[in-house]
Design a protein around this motif. Structure first.
Motif, short mmCIF file in Angstrom:
data_model
loop_
_atom_site.label_atom_id
_atom_site.label_comp_id
_atom_site.label_asym_id
_atom_site.label_seq_id
_atom_site.Cartn_x
_atom_site.Cartn_y
_atom_site.Cartn_z
N SER A 36 -36.71 23.23 49.24
CA SER A 36 -37.11 21.95 49.82
C SER A 36 -38.62 21.90 50.05
N ALA A 37 -39.17 23.00 50.55
CA ALA A 37 -40.62 23.05 50.80
C ALA A 37 -41.39 22.91 49.49
N LEU A 38 -40.95 23.59 48.45
CA LEU A 38 -41.61 23.48 47.15
C LEU A 38 -41.51 22.07 46.60
N PHE A 39 -40.37 21.44 46.77
CA PHE A 39 -40.19 20.06 46.32
C PHE A 39 -41.17 19.13 47.03
N LEU A 40 -41.29 19.28 48.35
CA LEU A 40 -42.19 18.42 49.12
C LEU A 40 -43.63 18.64 48.72
N VAL A 41 -44.03 19.88 48.51
CA VAL A 41 -45.40 20.18 48.09
C VAL A 41 -45.64 19.57 46.71
N GLY A 42 -44.68 19.72 45.81
CA GLY A 42 -44.81 19.13 44.48
C GLY A 42 -44.90 17.63 44.52
N THR A 43 -44.12 16.99 45.37
CA THR A 43 -44.15 15.54 45.51
C THR A 43 -45.49 15.09 46.07
N ALA A 44 -45.99 15.79 47.07
CA ALA A 44 -47.29 15.44 47.66
C ALA A 44 -48.40 15.59 46.62
N GLN A 45 -48.34 16.64 45.81
CA GLN A 45 -49.37 16.84 44.78
C GLN A 45 -49.28 15.75 43.73
N ALA A 46 -48.06 15.37 43.35
CA ALA A 46 -47.89 14.30 42.37
C ALA A 46 -48.45 12.99 42.91
N SER A 47 -48.24 12.73 44.20
CA SER A 47 -48.77 11.51 44.82
C SER A 47 -50.29 11.54 44.86
N GLU A 48 -50.85 12.70 45.19
CA GLU A 48 -52.31 12.81 45.20
C GLU A 48 -52.87 12.62 43.79
N ASP A 49 -52.21 13.19 42.80
CA ASP A 49 -52.64 13.00 41.41
C ASP A 49 -52.58 11.53 41.01
N LEU A 50 -51.53 10.84 41.45
CA LEU A 50 -51.40 9.41 41.19
C LEU A 50 -52.53 8.64 41.86
#
Length: 103
Positions: free
Chosen positions: A12-26
């Protein structure tokens, strides 16, 4: 059983970090970070300040998504935020949710 719970929490933590990074990239690819930063005013207000202003507004994500796409004027001072018509509805919602995560 304990190992399963630890694994689920880690995933779950890795998913959230990945989602946050994807949002920052967007946000970067959409041009948002040309005028905004997370924690200080640049041309536009800091994302943390936006999140704080709308923290208690249940419709904030929808409203912010609209402002991302259509622009805004006079909310944070005299400099208008230009519309970003290249951001589709789905990405505008992702960006709005990401901004509100800084509250």
């Amino acid at each position: 059983m304990r190992a399963i719970w630890i694994g689920m929490i880690a995933a779950s933590a890795l998913f959230l970090v990945g989602t946050a990074q994807a949002s920052e990239d967007l946000a970067k690819s959409s041009g948002c970070l040309n005028c905004h930063t997370v924690d200080k005013k640049l041309v536009g207000p800091a994302l943390k300040d936006i999140a704080a202003k709308y923290a208690d507004d249940a419709d904030a994500a929808t409203m912010l998504a609209g402002k991302i796409q259509k622009g805004s004027n006079g909310v944070w001072g005299p400099i208008p935020m230009p519309p970003n018509g290249a951001v589709n509805d789905e990405n505008a919602k992702i960006l709005a949710d990401w901004i509100l995560s800084f509250k």
